[in-house]
Design a protein around this motif. Structure first.
Motif, PDB file in Angstrom:
ATOM      1  N   ALA A  10      47.768  16.203  93.415  1.00  0.00           N
ATOM      2  CA  ALA A  10      48.649  16.673  92.575  1.00  0.00           C
ATOM      3  C   ALA A  10      49.446  17.758  93.292  1.00  0.00           C
ATOM      4  CB  ALA A  10      47.904  16.984  90.987  1.00  0.00           C
ATOM      5  N   PRO A  11      50.495  17.985  92.803  1.00  0.00           N
ATOM      6  CA  PRO A  11      51.368  19.183  93.205  1.00  0.00           C
ATOM      7  C   PRO A  11      50.619  20.573  92.470  1.00  0.00           C
ATOM      8  CG  PRO A  11      52.775  17.485  92.738  1.00  0.00           C
ATOM      9  CD  PRO A  11      51.396  16.976  92.422  1.00  0.00           C
ATOM     10  N   ALA A  12      50.743  21.625  93.011  1.00  0.00           N
ATOM     11  CA  ALA A  12      50.526  22.780  92.474  1.00  0.00           C
ATOM     12  C   ALA A  12      51.070  23.050  90.966  1.00  0.00           C
ATOM     13  CB  ALA A  12      50.626  24.094  93.246  1.00  0.00           C
ATOM     14  N   GLU A  13      52.185  22.734  91.000  1.00  0.00           N
ATOM     15  CA  GLU A  13      53.046  22.951  89.450  1.00  0.00           C
ATOM     16  C   GLU A  13      52.308  22.060  88.544  1.00  0.00           C
ATOM     17  OE1 GLU A  13      55.862  20.665  91.999  1.00  0.00           O
ATOM     18  OE2 GLU A  13      54.558  22.127  92.520  1.00  0.00           O
ATOM     19  N   HIS A  14      51.666  20.947  88.867  1.00  0.00           N
ATOM     20  CA  HIS A  14      51.383  19.973  87.962  1.00  0.00           C
ATOM     21  C   HIS A  14      49.902  20.296  87.432  1.00  0.00           C
ATOM     22  CE1 HIS A  14      53.709  16.209  89.150  1.00  0.00           C
ATOM     23  NE2 HIS A  14      54.519  17.052  88.519  1.00  0.00           N
ATOM     24  N   GLN A  15      49.081  20.877  88.614  1.00  0.00           N
ATOM     25  CA  GLN A  15      47.713  21.367  88.146  1.00  0.00           C
ATOM     26  C   GLN A  15      48.000  22.399  87.377  1.00  0.00           C
ATOM     27  OE1 GLN A  15      44.836  21.334  91.542  1.00  0.00           O
ATOM     28  NE2 GLN A  15      46.409  20.158  92.654  1.00  0.00           N
ATOM     29  N   ALA A  16      48.852  23.355  87.330  1.00  0.00           N
ATOM     30  CA  ALA A  16      49.077  24.407  86.497  1.00  0.00           C
ATOM     31  C   ALA A  16      49.479  24.115  85.258  1.00  0.00           C
ATOM     32  CB  ALA A  16      49.963  25.634  87.106  1.00  0.00           C
ATOM     33  N   ALA A  17      50.149  23.107  84.869  1.00  0.00           N
ATOM     34  CA  ALA A  17      50.953  22.769  83.761  1.00  0.00           C
ATOM     35  C   ALA A  17      50.097  21.853  83.007  1.00  0.00           C
ATOM     36  CB  ALA A  17      52.185  22.100  84.096  1.00  0.00           C
ATOM     37  N   TYR A  18      49.272  21.014  83.588  1.00  0.00           N
ATOM     38  CA  TYR A  18      48.589  19.993  82.839  1.00  0.00           C
ATOM     39  C   TYR A  18      47.206  20.034  82.956  1.00  0.00           C
ATOM     40  CZ  TYR A  18      53.478  18.331  83.427  1.00  0.00           C
ATOM     41  OH  TYR A  18      54.865  18.286  83.509  1.00  0.00           O
ATOM     42  N   VAL A  19      46.477  19.376  82.165  1.00  0.00           N
ATOM     43  CA  VAL A  19      45.171  18.970  82.171  1.00  0.00           C
ATOM     44  C   VAL A  19      44.704  17.438  81.591  1.00  0.00           C
ATOM     45  CG1 VAL A  19      44.470  19.976  79.970  1.00  0.00           C
ATOM     46  CG2 VAL A  19      42.748  20.179  81.787  1.00  0.00           C
ATOM     47  N   TRP A  20      43.794  16.942  82.174  1.00  0.00           N
ATOM     48  CA  TRP A  20      43.237  15.776  81.810  1.00  0.00           C
ATOM     49  C   TRP A  20      41.956  15.932  80.962  1.00  0.00           C
ATOM     50  CZ3 TRP A  20      46.305  11.678  82.966  1.00  0.00           C
ATOM     51  CH2 TRP A  20      47.185  11.710  84.000  1.00  0.00           C
ATOM     52  N   VAL A  21      41.858  14.932  79.993  1.00  0.00           N
ATOM     53  CA  VAL A  21      40.621  14.838  78.929  1.00  0.00           C
ATOM     54  C   VAL A  21      40.069  13.353  79.093  1.00  0.00           C
ATOM     55  CG1 VAL A  21      41.254  16.946  77.552  1.00  0.00           C
ATOM     56  CG2 VAL A  21      41.977  14.497  76.905  1.00  0.00           C
ATOM     57  N   VAL A  22      38.880  13.094  79.166  1.00  0.00           N
ATOM     58  CA  VAL A  22      38.505  11.749  79.043  1.00  0.00           C
ATOM     59  C   VAL A  22      38.465  11.228  77.643  1.00  0.00           C
ATOM     60  CG1 VAL A  22      36.416  10.497  79.403  1.00  0.00           C
ATOM     61  CG2 VAL A  22      36.847  12.133  81.045  1.00  0.00           C
ATOM     62  N   THR A  23      38.991  10.053  77.335  1.00  0.00           N
ATOM     63  CA  THR A  23      38.993   9.292  75.999  1.00  0.00           C
ATOM     64  C   THR A  23      37.967   8.057  76.044  1.00  0.00           C
ATOM     65  OG1 THR A  23      40.963   8.016  76.583  1.00  0.00           O
ATOM     66  CG2 THR A  23      41.286  10.061  75.410  1.00  0.00           C
ATOM     67  N   ARG A  24      37.453   7.645  77.076  1.00  0.00           N
ATOM     68  CA  ARG A  24      36.786   6.712  77.143  1.00  0.00           C
ATOM     69  C   ARG A  24      36.056   6.419  78.466  1.00  0.00           C
ATOM     70  NH1 ARG A  24      37.574   0.234  76.926  1.00  0.00           N
ATOM     71  NH2 ARG A  24      35.594  -0.250  75.957  1.00  0.00           N
ATOM     72  N   HIS A  25      34.884   6.347  78.573  1.00  0.00           N
ATOM     73  CA  HIS A  25      34.038   5.588  79.864  1.00  0.00           C
ATOM     74  C   HIS A  25      33.523   4.423  79.704  1.00  0.00           C
ATOM     75  CE1 HIS A  25      33.725   9.449  81.914  1.00  0.00           C
ATOM     76  NE2 HIS A  25      33.374  10.176  81.034  1.00  0.00           N
ATOM     77  N   GLU A  26      33.683   3.474  80.656  1.00  0.00           N
ATOM     78  CA  GLU A  26      32.807   2.018  80.524  1.00  0.00           C
ATOM     79  C   GLU A  26      32.402   1.728  82.096  1.00  0.00           C
ATOM     80  OE1 GLU A  26      34.299  -2.538  80.896  1.00  0.00           O
ATOM     81  OE2 GLU A  26      35.512  -1.236  79.705  1.00  0.00           O
ATOM     82  N   VAL A  27      30.806   2.113  81.975  1.00  0.00           N
ATOM     83  CA  VAL A  27      30.215   2.133  83.041  1.00  0.00           C
ATOM     84  C   VAL A  27      29.135   0.870  83.142  1.00  0.00           C
ATOM     85  CG1 VAL A  27      28.734   3.475  84.464  1.00  0.00           C
ATOM     86  CG2 VAL A  27      30.139   4.622  82.774  1.00  0.00           C
TER      87      VAL A  27
ATOM     88  N   ARG B 280      53.055  11.978  77.668  1.00  0.00           N
ATOM     89  CA  ARG B 280      53.187  10.647  78.201  1.00  0.00           C
ATOM     90  C   ARG B 280      53.101  10.822  79.705  1.00  0.00           C
ATOM     91  NH1 ARG B 280      57.048   8.145  80.876  1.00  0.00           N
ATOM     92  NH2 ARG B 280      58.687   9.734  80.609  1.00  0.00           N
ATOM     93  N   VAL B 281      52.459   9.868  80.601  1.00  0.00           N
ATOM     94  CA  VAL B 281      52.309  10.262  81.883  1.00  0.00           C
ATOM     95  C   VAL B 281      53.451   9.948  82.512  1.00  0.00           C
ATOM     96  CG1 VAL B 281      51.116   9.921  83.825  1.00  0.00           C
ATOM     97  CG2 VAL B 281      49.888  10.144  81.835  1.00  0.00           C
ATOM     98  N   ARG B 282      54.460  10.882  83.118  1.00  0.00           N
ATOM     99  CA  ARG B 282      55.701  10.540  83.682  1.00  0.00           C
ATOM    100  C   ARG B 282      55.372  10.035  85.116  1.00  0.00           C
ATOM    101  NH1 ARG B 282      56.552  16.001  82.518  1.00  0.00           N
ATOM    102  NH2 ARG B 282      56.784  16.211  84.834  1.00  0.00           N
ATOM    103  N   ASP B 283      56.424   9.242  85.691  1.00  0.00           N
ATOM    104  CA  ASP B 283      56.397   8.604  86.959  1.00  0.00           C
ATOM    105  C   ASP B 283      55.876   9.821  88.230  1.00  0.00           C
ATOM    106  OD1 ASP B 283      57.068   5.993  85.975  1.00  0.00           O
ATOM    107  OD2 ASP B 283      59.116   6.220  86.486  1.00  0.00           O
ATOM    108  N   ASP B 284      56.639  10.784  87.907  1.00  0.00           N
ATOM    109  CA  ASP B 284      56.256  11.789  89.015  1.00  0.00           C
ATOM    110  C   ASP B 284      54.964  12.358  88.942  1.00  0.00           C
ATOM    111  OD1 ASP B 284      57.362  13.220  86.616  1.00  0.00           O
ATOM    112  OD2 ASP B 284      57.052  15.196  87.413  1.00  0.00           O
TER     113      ASP B 284
END
Length: 129
Positions: free
Chosen positions: A42-59, A118-122
């Motif tokens: 991920a570009p540095a600007e995306h890493q600075a602007a966004y964070v991911w959280v888990v909503t579900r694990h299927e293992v 929303r996860v944009r294309d970029d």
């Protein structure tokens, strides 16, 4: 699809009373490879602007791993759906057998507002290339 690999070796602290890697450790490794993939592509600007959280694990647990044994983990992402981004992870042991397979659903959060995005294309592009 952009695949990413990472190596894991079971330490003594990862082993449960049955003598193999505890289920919670596999889930931690799933998160570790996902975040390492994000940090790697991920570009540095995306890493600075966004964070991911888990909503579900299927293992799916298909085999065991003992102390000192290793696996190669491979991860790749599916196409996003709105704010959701499914990530696949496969752990293959040194014996060539799949030990664990997982699909984890992640949601994208704006760091500044704490809101779901929303996860944009970029944002998705580095993972789907």
């Amino acid at each position: 699809m952009s695949h990413f690999q990472q190596r894991f070796v079971a330490a003594a602290a990862d082993i449960d009373e049955l003598g193999h890697v505890n289920n919670a450790v596999w889930v931690r490794w799933i998160q570790d490879i996902a975040t390492a993939h994000w940090a790697a592509v991920a570009p540095a600007e995306h890493q600075a602007a966004y964070v991911w959280v888990v909503t579900r694990h299927e293992v799916d647990y298909r085999g065991n791993l003992g102390e000192g044994e290793g696996v190669t983990a491979e991860t790749w992402a599916a196409s996003p759906r709105g704010a959701r981004f499914d990530r696949h992870v496969r752990f293959t042991g040194d014996d060539g057998r799949v030990k664990v397979e997982a699909v984890t659903t992640w949601a994208l959060i704006d760091r500044a507002t704490g809101r779901l995005l929303r996860v944009r294309d970029d944002i998705a592009a580095p993972f789907l290339a």
